[in-house]
Write a protein that holds these residues in place. Structure first.
Motif, PDB file in Angstrom:
ATOM      1  N   LYS A 162      45.097  42.442  50.246  1.00 11.48           N
ATOM      2  CA  LYS A 162      45.856  42.998  49.122  1.00 11.48           C
ATOM      3  C   LYS A 162      44.940  43.700  48.115  1.00 11.48           C
ATOM      4  CE  LYS A 162      49.775  39.773  49.297  1.00 11.48           C
ATOM      5  NZ  LYS A 162      49.433  39.179  50.592  1.00 11.48           N
ATOM      6  N   SER A 163      43.785  43.088  47.801  1.00 11.42           N
ATOM      7  CA  SER A 163      42.865  43.728  46.853  1.00 11.42           C
ATOM      8  C   SER A 163      41.520  43.026  46.899  1.00 11.42           C
ATOM      9  CB  SER A 163      43.420  43.683  45.427  1.00 11.42           C
ATOM     10  OG  SER A 163      43.355  42.371  44.903  1.00 11.42           O
ATOM     11  N   PHE A 164      40.484  43.716  46.430  1.00  7.83           N
ATOM     12  CA  PHE A 164      39.182  43.077  46.225  1.00  7.83           C
ATOM     13  C   PHE A 164      38.458  43.791  45.091  1.00  7.83           C
ATOM     14  CE2 PHE A 164      38.219  46.332  49.390  1.00  7.83           C
ATOM     15  CZ  PHE A 164      36.965  46.812  49.046  1.00  7.83           C
ATOM     16  N   ASP A 165      37.377  43.162  44.604  1.00  9.91           N
ATOM     17  CA  ASP A 165      36.639  43.677  43.446  1.00  9.91           C
ATOM     18  C   ASP A 165      35.167  43.841  43.787  1.00  9.91           C
ATOM     19  OD1 ASP A 165      39.020  43.201  42.053  1.00  9.91           O
ATOM     20  OD2 ASP A 165      38.321  41.256  41.306  1.00  9.91           O
ATOM     21  N   ILE A 166      34.575  44.886  43.220  1.00 17.03           N
ATOM     22  CA  ILE A 166      33.123  45.068  43.210  1.00 17.03           C
ATOM     23  C   ILE A 166      32.732  45.229  41.743  1.00 17.03           C
ATOM     24  CG2 ILE A 166      31.185  46.513  43.919  1.00 17.03           C
ATOM     25  CD1 ILE A 166      32.975  47.442  46.283  1.00 17.03           C
ATOM     26  N   ASN A 167      31.877  44.328  41.255  1.00 16.85           N
ATOM     27  CA  ASN A 167      31.533  44.317  39.832  1.00 16.85           C
ATOM     28  C   ASN A 167      30.031  44.461  39.612  1.00 16.85           C
ATOM     29  OD1 ASN A 167      34.224  43.818  38.907  1.00 16.85           O
ATOM     30  ND2 ASN A 167      33.974  41.657  39.448  1.00 16.85           N
ATOM     31  N   PHE A 168      29.658  45.400  38.735  1.00 14.82           N
ATOM     32  CA  PHE A 168      28.285  45.500  38.256  1.00 14.82           C
ATOM     33  C   PHE A 168      28.257  44.792  36.903  1.00 14.82           C
ATOM     34  CE2 PHE A 168      28.385  48.585  41.538  1.00 14.82           C
ATOM     35  CZ  PHE A 168      27.074  48.735  41.985  1.00 14.82           C
ATOM     36  N   LYS A 169      27.627  43.625  36.874  1.00 18.41           N
ATOM     37  CA  LYS A 169      27.831  42.670  35.782  1.00 18.41           C
ATOM     38  C   LYS A 169      26.549  42.367  35.017  1.00 18.41           C
ATOM     39  CE  LYS A 169      29.863  38.027  35.169  1.00 18.41           C
ATOM     40  NZ  LYS A 169      30.554  36.930  35.896  1.00 18.41           N
ATOM     41  N   VAL A 170      26.708  42.154  33.716  1.00 17.16           N
ATOM     42  CA  VAL A 170      25.637  41.624  32.869  1.00 17.16           C
ATOM     43  C   VAL A 170      25.804  40.105  32.865  1.00 17.16           C
ATOM     44  CG1 VAL A 170      24.588  41.604  30.582  1.00 17.16           C
ATOM     45  CG2 VAL A 170      25.666  43.701  31.454  1.00 17.16           C
ATOM     46  N   GLY A 171      24.904  39.413  33.531  1.00 16.00           N
ATOM     47  CA  GLY A 171      25.070  37.975  33.712  1.00 16.00           C
ATOM     48  C   GLY A 171      25.143  37.195  32.419  1.00 16.00           C
ATOM     49  N   SER A 172      24.388  37.605  31.399  1.00 19.54           N
ATOM     50  CA  SER A 172      24.306  36.823  30.164  1.00 19.54           C
ATOM     51  C   SER A 172      25.561  36.939  29.310  1.00 19.54           C
ATOM     52  CB  SER A 172      23.084  37.266  29.358  1.00 19.54           C
ATOM     53  OG  SER A 172      23.196  38.650  29.029  1.00 19.54           O
ATOM     54  N   THR A 173      26.315  38.035  29.451  1.00 22.02           N
ATOM     55  CA  THR A 173      27.481  38.250  28.595  1.00 22.02           C
ATOM     56  C   THR A 173      28.807  38.308  29.356  1.00 22.02           C
ATOM     57  OG1 THR A 173      27.346  40.676  28.748  1.00 22.02           O
ATOM     58  CG2 THR A 173      26.055  39.594  27.013  1.00 22.02           C
ATOM     59  N   GLY A 174      28.745  38.537  30.660  1.00 22.11           N
ATOM     60  CA  GLY A 174      29.966  38.703  31.431  1.00 22.11           C
ATOM     61  C   GLY A 174      30.522  40.113  31.389  1.00 22.11           C
ATOM     62  N   ASP A 175      29.847  41.028  30.669  1.00 23.49           N
ATOM     63  CA  ASP A 175      30.295  42.421  30.625  1.00 23.49           C
ATOM     64  C   ASP A 175      30.231  43.045  32.020  1.00 23.49           C
ATOM     65  OD1 ASP A 175      30.740  42.288  27.942  1.00 23.49           O
ATOM     66  OD2 ASP A 175      28.975  43.464  27.341  1.00 23.49           O
ATOM     67  N   LEU A 176      31.193  43.916  32.321  1.00 28.38           N
ATOM     68  CA  LEU A 176      31.214  44.655  33.576  1.00 28.38           C
ATOM     69  C   LEU A 176      31.026  46.134  33.262  1.00 28.38           C
ATOM     70  CD1 LEU A 176      34.276  42.979  35.378  1.00 28.38           C
ATOM     71  CD2 LEU A 176      31.861  42.272  35.395  1.00 28.38           C
ATOM     72  N   ALA A 177      29.884  46.670  33.654  1.00 29.07           N
ATOM     73  CA  ALA A 177      29.629  48.089  33.427  1.00 29.07           C
ATOM     74  C   ALA A 177      30.507  48.945  34.335  1.00 29.07           C
ATOM     75  CB  ALA A 177      28.159  48.407  33.661  1.00 29.07           C
ATOM     76  N   LEU A 178      30.764  48.443  35.540  1.00 31.88           N
ATOM     77  CA  LEU A 178      31.646  49.132  36.488  1.00 31.88           C
ATOM     78  C   LEU A 178      32.396  48.100  37.309  1.00 31.88           C
ATOM     79  CD1 LEU A 178      32.786  51.533  38.070  1.00 31.88           C
ATOM     80  CD2 LEU A 178      30.698  51.538  39.443  1.00 31.88           C
ATOM     81  N   HIS A 179      33.701  48.217  37.290  1.00 29.70           N
ATOM     82  CA  HIS A 179      34.602  47.347  38.046  1.00 29.70           C
ATOM     83  C   HIS A 179      35.369  48.254  39.010  1.00 29.70           C
ATOM     84  CE1 HIS A 179      37.841  44.380  38.784  1.00 29.70           C
ATOM     85  NE2 HIS A 179      38.715  45.306  38.411  1.00 29.70           N
ATOM     86  N   ILE A 180      35.130  48.063  40.313  1.00 34.73           N
ATOM     87  CA  ILE A 180      35.833  48.846  41.338  1.00 34.73           C
ATOM     88  C   ILE A 180      36.829  47.907  42.006  1.00 34.73           C
ATOM     89  CG2 ILE A 180      35.596  50.262  43.413  1.00 34.73           C
ATOM     90  CD1 ILE A 180      32.656  50.704  42.661  1.00 34.73           C
ATOM     91  N   ASN A 181      38.102  48.280  41.992  1.00 40.52           N
ATOM     92  CA  ASN A 181      39.152  47.377  42.434  1.00 40.52           C
ATOM     93  C   ASN A 181      40.126  48.094  43.390  1.00 40.52           C
ATOM     94  OD1 ASN A 181      42.051  45.870  40.827  1.00 40.52           O
ATOM     95  ND2 ASN A 181      40.994  45.196  42.653  1.00 40.52           N
ATOM     96  N   PRO A 182      39.766  48.151  44.692  1.00 40.79           N
ATOM     97  CA  PRO A 182      40.721  48.687  45.658  1.00 40.79           C
ATOM     98  C   PRO A 182      41.940  47.770  45.765  1.00 40.79           C
ATOM     99  CG  PRO A 182      38.485  48.694  46.553  1.00 40.79           C
ATOM    100  CD  PRO A 182      38.467  47.852  45.315  1.00 40.79           C
ATOM    101  N   ARG A 183      43.122  48.354  45.618  1.00 41.00           N
ATOM    102  CA  ARG A 183      44.376  47.604  45.715  1.00 41.00           C
ATOM    103  C   ARG A 183      45.177  48.190  46.876  1.00 41.00           C
ATOM    104  NH1 ARG A 183      46.079  47.504  39.245  1.00 41.00           N
ATOM    105  NH2 ARG A 183      44.098  46.598  38.485  1.00 41.00           N
ATOM    106  N   MET A 184      45.088  47.520  48.011  1.00 41.04           N
ATOM    107  CA  MET A 184      45.762  48.031  49.198  1.00 41.04           C
ATOM    108  C   MET A 184      47.279  48.013  49.030  1.00 41.04           C
ATOM    109  SD  MET A 184      42.594  47.082  49.802  1.00 41.04           S
ATOM    110  CE  MET A 184      42.598  45.283  50.041  1.00 41.04           C
ATOM    111  N   ASN A 185      47.786  47.042  48.256  1.00 40.47           N
ATOM    112  CA  ASN A 185      49.239  46.951  48.073  1.00 40.47           C
ATOM    113  C   ASN A 185      49.776  48.023  47.129  1.00 40.47           C
ATOM    114  OD1 ASN A 185      47.939  45.834  45.899  1.00 40.47           O
ATOM    115  ND2 ASN A 185      49.218  43.997  45.766  1.00 40.47           N
ATOM    116  N   GLU A 186      48.872  48.741  46.457  1.00 41.58           N
ATOM    117  CA  GLU A 186      49.287  49.855  45.598  1.00 41.58           C
ATOM    118  C   GLU A 186      48.754  51.191  46.098  1.00 41.58           C
ATOM    119  OE1 GLU A 186      48.352  49.298  41.461  1.00 41.58           O
ATOM    120  OE2 GLU A 186      48.761  47.141  41.518  1.00 41.58           O
ATOM    121  N   ASN A 187      47.970  51.162  47.186  1.00 41.31           N
ATOM    122  CA  ASN A 187      47.284  52.366  47.689  1.00 41.31           C
ATOM    123  C   ASN A 187      46.494  53.026  46.553  1.00 41.31           C
ATOM    124  OD1 ASN A 187      46.460  54.297  49.559  1.00 41.31           O
ATOM    125  ND2 ASN A 187      48.156  55.668  49.083  1.00 41.31           N
TER     126      ASN A 187
END
Length: 324
Positions: free
Chosen positions: A220-245
């Motif tokens: 249905k979906s998955f995530d790829i995150n480029f993350k700042v470990g100390s703060t939890g910030d995501l500089a880039l969040h890639i989220n393919p959603r197959m159920n939404e194309n």
């Protein structure tokens, strides 16, 4: 500028059959050969041959031969001087008619290790010195999507292959060789999901991350995150959603999501399909390629992108290769 692979990372897309071409730099320990394709609906057999030369009479160091013949099996052998050696076989069929597959040959010191769809399948001991192998041949009842040679040595008469930096605001791609991007860490094969990898020294300009994987038929979906470990910030969040194309891109900074970006010219993430991502960090944006074609750009929202020190991958995806 057209996509050019990194050193030791040389994909060929939609090759025609029969395929019979040189292995870049020859075969060497540590090299992996990825073959992605679809088994024919009417598949009876196909073969992958590691050959000592290109002509039809050349010796075959390793013959990999799945056969749908009522007693479904995979045959392994070698051929020298026109004579077949002792046949090895496994009465198990990891391929399904009409279904996509990813076939990996890992070249180890003692044997070839065969992995099908992420699962170890067989080990075939060397009968001919692997250094003598020069060509890869693929033929039979299948459709090829890509062939990748990863690792090994560049051919003596080839200049090392690099990933060019993408154009800056002025549109220029010209950078001195010392500024060309690299992939630094060793690759990870078939890592479990969720995957967490550390970017040693943080995310740097001209850094490239390679991700190869497979979307399960029920994904249905998955995530790829480029993350700042100390703060939890995501500089880039890639989220393919197959159920939404859809392929949603966003950032998560200071506890809040930013504005979504969704526009794409094509979507490489489909249920039951393999994909290959190249994610490159530049001074002002990420540039993302899928299966050798430009997919999207994402302008930096975290100006101090060097603080990114983690790569996270989670959700409905099977990973076969990650290099950070």
């Amino acid at each position: 500028m057209a996509y050019v692979p990194a050193p030791g990372y040389q994909p060929t897309y939609n090759p025609t059959l029969p395929y019979n071409k040189p292995i870049p730099g020859g075969l060497s320990v540590g090299m992996s050969i990825y073959i992605q394709g679809v088994a024919s609906e009417h598949m009876q057999r196909f073969s992958v041959n590691f050959k000592v030369g290109q002509n039809s009479a050349a010796d075959i160091a390793f013959h990999f031969n799945p056969r749908f013949d009522g007693l479904d099996k995979v045959v392994f052998n070698s051929q020298q001087g026109g004579e077949w050696g002792k046949e090895e076989k496994k009465r198990s069929m990891p391929f399904s008619k009409g279904s996509p597959f990813e076939l990996v040959f890992m070249v180890l010191a003692e044997h070839y290790k065969v992995v099908v769809n992420g699962n170890p399948f067989y080990e075939f001991g060397h009968r001919i010195p692997l250094q003598m192998v020069t060509h890869l041949q693929v033929e039979g009842d299948l459709e090829l999507q890509s062939i990748n040679f990863i690792g090994g040595r560049p051919a003596p008469n080839q200049t090392p292959m690099v990933i060019p930096a993408y154009p800056g605001p002025g549109g220029s791609c010209q950078l001195p060789p010392s500024n060309l991007p690299t992939m630094e860490g060793p690759p990870t094969f078939n890592p479990p999901v969720p995957f967490v990898g550390r970017l040693q020294g943080g995310l740097t300009a001209r850094k490239t991350v390679i991700i190869k994987g497979y979307v399960p038929p029920t994904g249905k979906s998955f995530d790829i995150n480029f993350k700042v470990g100390s703060t939890g910030d995501l500089a880039l969040h890639i989220n393919p959603r197959m159920n939404e194309n859809a392929v949603v891109r966003n950032s998560y900074l200071n506890g809040s999501w930013g504005s979504e970006e969704r526009k794409l010219s094509y979507n490489p993430f489909g249920c039951g399909l393999f994909f290959e991502l190249s994610i490159r960090c530049g001074m002002d944006r990420f540039k993302v390629y899928a299966n050798g074609q430009h997919l999207f750009d994402f302008s930096h929202r975290l100006s101090a992108f060097q603080r990114v020190d983690m790569l996270e991958i989670q959700g409905d995806v099977t990973l076969s290769y990650v290099q950070i």
